[in-house]
Design a protein around this motif. Structure first.
Motif, short mmCIF file in Angstrom:
data_model
loop_
_atom_site.label_atom_id
_atom_site.label_comp_id
_atom_site.label_asym_id
_atom_site.label_seq_id
_atom_site.Cartn_x
_atom_site.Cartn_y
_atom_site.Cartn_z
N PHE A 74 0.86 -1.18 0.00
CA PHE A 74 0.00 0.00 0.00
C PHE A 74 0.89 1.23 0.00
O PHE A 74 2.09 1.14 0.24
N TRP A 76 2.33 4.09 1.74
CA TRP A 76 2.47 4.35 3.16
C TRP A 76 2.09 5.80 3.45
O TRP A 76 1.24 6.08 4.25
N PHE A 77 2.76 6.73 2.79
CA PHE A 77 2.27 8.10 2.87
C PHE A 77 2.69 8.88 1.64
O PHE A 77 3.56 8.46 0.88
N SER A 78 2.02 9.99 1.44
CA SER A 78 2.22 10.75 0.23
C SER A 78 2.03 12.22 0.56
O SER A 78 0.93 12.64 0.89
N ILE A 79 3.12 12.95 0.53
CA ILE A 79 3.04 14.37 0.87
C ILE A 79 3.75 15.14 -0.22
O ILE A 79 4.91 14.87 -0.52
N THR A 608 -1.84 32.34 30.11
CA THR A 608 -2.87 31.45 29.60
C THR A 608 -3.89 31.11 30.68
O THR A 608 -5.10 31.22 30.49
N VAL A 609 -3.36 30.72 31.83
CA VAL A 609 -4.24 30.32 32.93
C VAL A 609 -5.11 31.50 33.37
O VAL A 609 -6.30 31.36 33.62
N THR A 611 -6.08 34.00 31.50
CA THR A 611 -7.11 34.20 30.49
C THR A 611 -8.24 33.21 30.71
O THR A 611 -9.42 33.58 30.72
N GLY A 612 -7.87 31.93 30.87
CA GLY A 612 -8.88 30.90 31.07
C GLY A 612 -9.73 31.22 32.27
O GLY A 612 -10.96 31.12 32.24
N ASN A 641 -22.11 43.17 8.85
CA ASN A 641 -22.17 42.66 7.49
C ASN A 641 -23.12 43.43 6.59
O ASN A 641 -22.89 43.55 5.39
#
Lengths: 645, 458
Positions: A74, A76-79, A608-609, A611-612, A641
């Motif tokens: 098969f 395997w991967f395709s990038i 971050t904390v 903000t949360g 809009n």
């Protein structure tokens, strides 16, 4: 036929999954059946493949395979424009490796049933061994570099797991880590080589790369870089200078592991990889010269160290390093068949030697120091016989297998340069010397261990002896597979591998000397006489004068001291690389990490904390408030809009 | 069409079994019936049939997404026996309503007409109002259903009004008809059409739980019986996103510049608010609610970066997300039963006695975070790739930041289970339940290791 090919690696994987997931619950009897059986089935399938391939080759006139050797499973991967198919390349070269890996692997698995019988990690051992075989099969069957690389990494992982198999011992763990890190250095080279291959050829498939490469001019700079990088990978995996020091330490693992991974199969992966990429190497003569220098030096250097070692497994480990050097030497001379031939016979006799040593260690309850052995010949007759055959084979005494394969490599060296041949021959003589030293010190003379232990020395069970005898027969007669014309043979292996190396002849540099049969006979005679002399010297030192290496001998001379201490390479690495790296990492830890990065990271985390913490108060639980916010958002959306835009 | 008929028959059959008092047959019938429905659905592959003047369209999009939703429902029902094993009364009504809700979901992925979209959404929503309150004795369940119903019926009005305005402007409910109207009038769309478009966005955003129309979601998901929550955050979420995707890719793709900024801002808000609020949660169920909100934000990105590969990306994402979330809910059900709550502190030391459960939950969490080689990694990878490929670098950066933040809360239960000491306890999951968990975990790993079987499907 196609399905058969996929089943070969599948069975060891299944064995690993069953044993790995069932872990301790599966009884030992069933575990040993699964562990060995899966490899046995793969071996049978490999034989069928082999028979089929010989049939194909003989039936086609131009030494070309009739069916396409690439089997695609098969994508395997395709990038982007990189597509890596998961496919296998089944040609004589990979079939030869398949036979070695599954065949010798099977024998060693059977032996392990006896050797590991009393170990509590029995199932874990077989699970890891099966996983190893699976990855080794991927390595040799892969039809492109990435699939080969999965196997390459996988065997490294299994090697790590099995060296540190007795993980309660910290020294063993250190040895495992050392092996892993040294291999990683090599792997980096392999990876970079792959990247460069891809940028050059826009593909990583063997077939496409090799057919494109044939159109390039020899000596191309990119090609030299690619082959050198790949060779770095081979140096790591196959323990050549300067990345060889992990292999002696790797002897911490159980002896069957040393036989399978660190003698017969994994360490030869580098040889296989170069044989597989032979066209690239032929196009880079500069790399070939580097390989010649590295391999020759390694062969001689490791053999010198081996003479002064006293641990039976370490002697065999240095011997493996040295023999691998010969294989690379053969490759660098363009004698690919010769290298593969030596790889095969080495798999036989080195596995035999390790397993016989294992039988010995088993009998002596774990003793590995040859100074505490001696006189075991009468007690361990079968082990002695098989060890003797292994010793004779590796020393290159005709008509045992090692003689033919080593002779073929030496001959290819002789064709190019008599100087190199002389050096290589000295290494071969040293091999005979240290091997017979080992033989005499262990099996002859008087027993030097603790007296009370002597009575408990016993021959190993049949399940260990039968594999030994099988390998002994192979080591003795293995030379037949590529018996040169000089001895009335028909060089079967060369004929068989011919389609793989066909089309590369034009790039092999013409020999400097043409060798007449008479010269050939003469060379053989010279080598055999000298080997005989070596055996005699060993005999007189260790048998007649009953010398036993001990602390006093060590004090003798500067050179001896150097050899006993393995040229202080480990110490030098420690001082030049390990200590500065540790120092540097401590600096990074204390100043850069704790001082700068940690503060930035903690700062980000705090923001971050925070903000949360703030945002969560919007979730009040009141439907009215929710509606209020939503209406606000609806109005904002509509106004933005419809009116503003 | 086959799917809808078969599901309805299955739902009715369940109700009949309830009348006949064959309670022990209910779950086996469903577990046998759903695979049949799944097979019937898959037979619609490549047929591309249109029913009732394009009311329903069974194309490959519909087939694949329906299959994912039906499969997810099957997975959820695998846990139903364990979840309801203490309930004495007959469960035929709850099971049947879940099946009927699934019919609504199927309508939402296969509609070719706005009326069918609305019908599907209402079939689904009304079923969900009942399911949310199906635990009658629980106050939180009652609160959930009331909040959901109040807000849901309010926002349904916006959706319907939007449909009406669009009809008023274009004179058709048909998706292709609207598309040709949009193409013909692209430069001078009347305000009435634009208003309709945005009202529809608002209505759908509520159903998907897009910030700032998400407020109901955490409260409702938390209060609803756990098994139904699992259904809501996976199957329902997928259906709503696909409904949005079908609408915008078929009808409004010609005026992308009109709606793109609004959707982009909503998606960014969803990703950020979802992830940041998730940080402060102390129990797994509510955390998963916020996780579902942030994941709808990610899936919105695929709608914005509309291209041919978006559908594949969305399919993969929906599949990876659904499997991992259902897996997490599977473990959550066990812990709630054993401990009476699902606070992170209840997960302490779980790994010692329950290795399979701990492993499964870890796989689910790591997959949702997007750690290779699990399915969630490739889902995010393809999504971000699609987004960047279309030139939305800033969207991708925000998505990655959100993803990094999410790692903090996804790791919480994993750390609790493996690293923190706690009272040892056995979850008593039973072999079948454990096997189901393990199956989902392996599925997550396999989808990650071999993503190519799924990613090029449509």
């Amino acid at each position: 036929m196609n399905i058969l090919i996929w089943l070969i690696p599948l069975f060891p994987l299944l064995g690993f999954l069953i044993l790995g997931l069932g872990f301790k619950r599966i009884p030992k009897a069933i575990a040993s059946f699964i562990g060995t059986g899966t490899i046995g089935i793969s071996f049978i399938f490999s034989i069928i493949l082999f028979i089929n391939s010989t049939h194909q080759i003989t039936s086609s006139p131009v030494h070309q395979l009739t069916s396409s050797p690439v089997h695609h499973l098969f994508t395997w991967f395709s990038i982007g424009n990189l597509t890596i198919p998961f496919s296998f390349l089944i040609d004589p070269l990979s079939i030869l490796m398949l036979l070695i890996v599954t065949g010798v692997g099977f024998i060693i698995h059977v032996y392990s049933v006896g050797y590991m019988g009393h170990d509590e990690g029995f199932n874990r051992f077989f699970a890891n061994m099966n996983l190893f075989v699976f990855f080794m099969l991927l390595l040799v069957m892969g039809a492109n570099y990435p699939v080969m690389f999965i196997g390459w990494e996988g065997v490294g992982l299994c090697s790590y797991l099995l060296i540190g198999f007795w993980f309660r011992n910290h020294e063993f763990n250190a040895a495992a880590i050392k092996a892993f890190i040294m291999n990683r250095i090599g792997d980096l080279g392999f990876l970079l080589g792959m990247f460069l291959l891809f940028t050059t050829f826009k593909s990583l498939n063997f077939n496409e790369i090799f057919s494109l490469a044939k159109g390039m001019t020899p000596g191309n700079g990119t090609m030299v870089a690619i082959t050198l990088l790949l060779f770095v990978g081979a140096i790591g995996k196959s323990a050549q200078i300067p990345l060889y020091t992990w292999l002696p330490d790797a002897m911490a693992g159980p002896t069957p592991v040393s036989a399978l991974i660190h003698a017969a199969t994994m360490v030869t992966a580098g040889v296989y990889m170069i044989a597989r990429s032979h066209i690239l190497y032929l196009l880079a003569p500069a790399t070939m010269n580097v390989i010649t220098a590295v391999s020759l030096f390694t062969a001689l250097f490791a053999a010198t160290i081996a003479i002064y070692q006293n641990d039976i497994k370490k002697i065999l480990a240095y011997s493996t390093i040295s023999q691998l050097g010969y294989m690379f030497l053969g490759l660098s001379m363009g004698a690919f068949t010769g290298a593969m031939f030596h790889l095969t016979t080495h798999a036989f006799f080195k596995a035999l030697l390790f397993l016989a040593a294992g039988s010995l260690i088993h009998a002596l309850n774990g003793e590995q120091d040859i100074r505490k052995m001696g006189g075991l010949k009468s007690k361990l007759t079968k082990t002695w016989w098989t060890f003797l055959i292994g010793t004779v084979a590796i020393s290159g005494i005709p008509p045992f297998s090692g003689f033919f394969s080593k002779d073929e490599i030496l001959l290819s060296v002789f064709r190019n340069s008599i100087t190199l041949w002389t050096i290589a021959t000295i290494g071969a003589l040293l091999t005979a010397f240290y091997m017979f030293r080992l033989l005499f010190l262990t099996f002859y003379g008087k027993y030097r261990g603790q007296a009370d232990r002597e009575s408990s020395i016993h021959e190993s069970p049949k399940v260990m002896i039968i594999p030994l005898i099988t390998l002994a027969v192979l080591s003795a007669l293995g030379g037949i597979i590529n018996l040169p014309g000089l001895f009335g043979g028909s060089t079967m292996l060369e004929q068989y591998l011919a389609p793989v190396f066909a089309g590369a002849e034009q790039f092999i540099r013409p020999p400097n000397y043409s060798v007449q049969p008479l010269t050939e006979w003469l060379l053989i005679a010279v080598i055999v006489v000298y080997i005989g002399a070596m055996v005699l010297i060993a005999y007189s030192r260790w048998m007649k004068n009953k010398l036993v290496p001990d602390a006093k001998v060590i004090e003798k001379s500067f050179f001896t001291r150097l050899c006993v201490n393995k040229f202080y390479v480990d110490e030098a690495y420690d001082a030049v690389i390990v200590k500065p790296v540790l120092w540097f990492s401590r600096i990074l830890d204390e100043i850069v990490d704790t001082g700068i990065i940690d503060r930035v990271v903690t700062g980000t985390g705090r923001v971050t904390v925070w903000t949360g913490n703030t945002v969560r108060y919007l979730q009040t639980g009141h439907v009215g408030f929710y509606l209020f916010v939503m209406i606000g958002a609806i109005i904002a959306i509509l106004v933005y809009n419809l009116l503003i835009l | 069409m086959n799917t809808i008929i078969a599901l309805t028959v299955l739902g009715v059959a369940i109700l009949f079994l309830g009348i006949l008092k064959k309670n022990s047959w209910l779950l086996p019938t469903i577990l046998a019936g759903i695979p049949i429905v799944l097979i019937l659905t898959i037979t619609g592959w490549d047929t591309n049939r249109h029913y009732f003047n394009d009311m329903l369209i069974v194309d490959n999009y519909a087939v694949t997404f329906n299959s994912v939703m039906i499969f997810s429902t099957f997975l959820i029902f695998m846990f139903a026996g364990k979840y309801y094993h203490l309930v004495q009364r007959s469960l035929d009504d709850i099971y049947a309503i879940v099946i009927f809700a699934l019919v609504g979901c199927v309508l939402m992925t296969s509609y070719g007409n706005l009326i069918m979209l609305f019908l599907g959404i209402e079939t689904l929503s009304i079923a969900l109002y009942i399911l949310a309150g199906s635990h009658k004795e629980s106050i939180t369940s009652n609160e959930a259903t009331l909040k959901y119903f109040l807000l849901g019926s309010f926002l349904s009005g916006f959706l319907l009004f939007g449909i009406a305005l669009i009809y008023g402007a274009s004179g058709t409910f048909n998706l292709d008809g609207i598309n040709s109207y949009v193409i013909n009038h692209a430069s001078h769309l009347p305000p009435i059409f634009k208003a309709g478009l945005f009202l529809m966005i608002i209505g759908l955003a509520f159903k998907i739980a897009i910030v700032p129309f998400h407020f109901w979601a955490p409260d409702v998901y938390e209060g609803t019986p756990t098994l139904v929550s699992a259904f809501m955050v996976t199957v329902v979420k997928t259906a709503s996103i696909i409904a949005l995707f079908r609408l915008f890719s078929t009808s409004f793709s010609a005026v992308k510049e009109l709606w793109e900024p609004t959707l982009a801002i909503l998606a960014v808000l969803t990703i950020l608010v979802g992830n940041f609020t998730g940080l402060y949660q102390t129990n797994l169920k509510r955390m998963l609610a916020y996780s579902s909100i942030s994941h709808s934000g990610y899936m919105m990105l695929a709608v914005i970066a509309f291209s041919h590969s978006s559908a594949n990306t969305l399919l993969f994402y929906a599949f990876a997300y659904s499997v991992a979330t259902i897996l997490a809910f599977g473990v959550l059900i066990l812990v709630r039963e054993a401990k009476g709550n699902d606070l992170f502190t209840s997960f302490r030391g779980l790994a010692k006695r329950n290795p399979v459960e701990a492993f499964s939950l870890s796989v689910a969490m790591l997959s949702l975070t997007g750690i290779p080689p699990l399915a969630g990694f490739f889902a995010k990878y393809y999504l971000f790739f699609t987004v960047m490929d279309k030139g939305y670098l800033w969207l991708m950066i925000i998505a990655i930041v959100g993803s990094a933040v999410s790692a903090v809360y996804y790791f919480k239960p994993v750390i609790s289970m493996y690293l923190e000491e706690g009272q040892e306890f056995d979850l008593k999951a039973g072999v079948a339940y454990r096997m189901s968990l393990l199956f989902l975990a392996i599925l997550t790993v396999l989808t990650g290791v071999l993503p190519f079987f799924l990613i090029n499907l449509i």
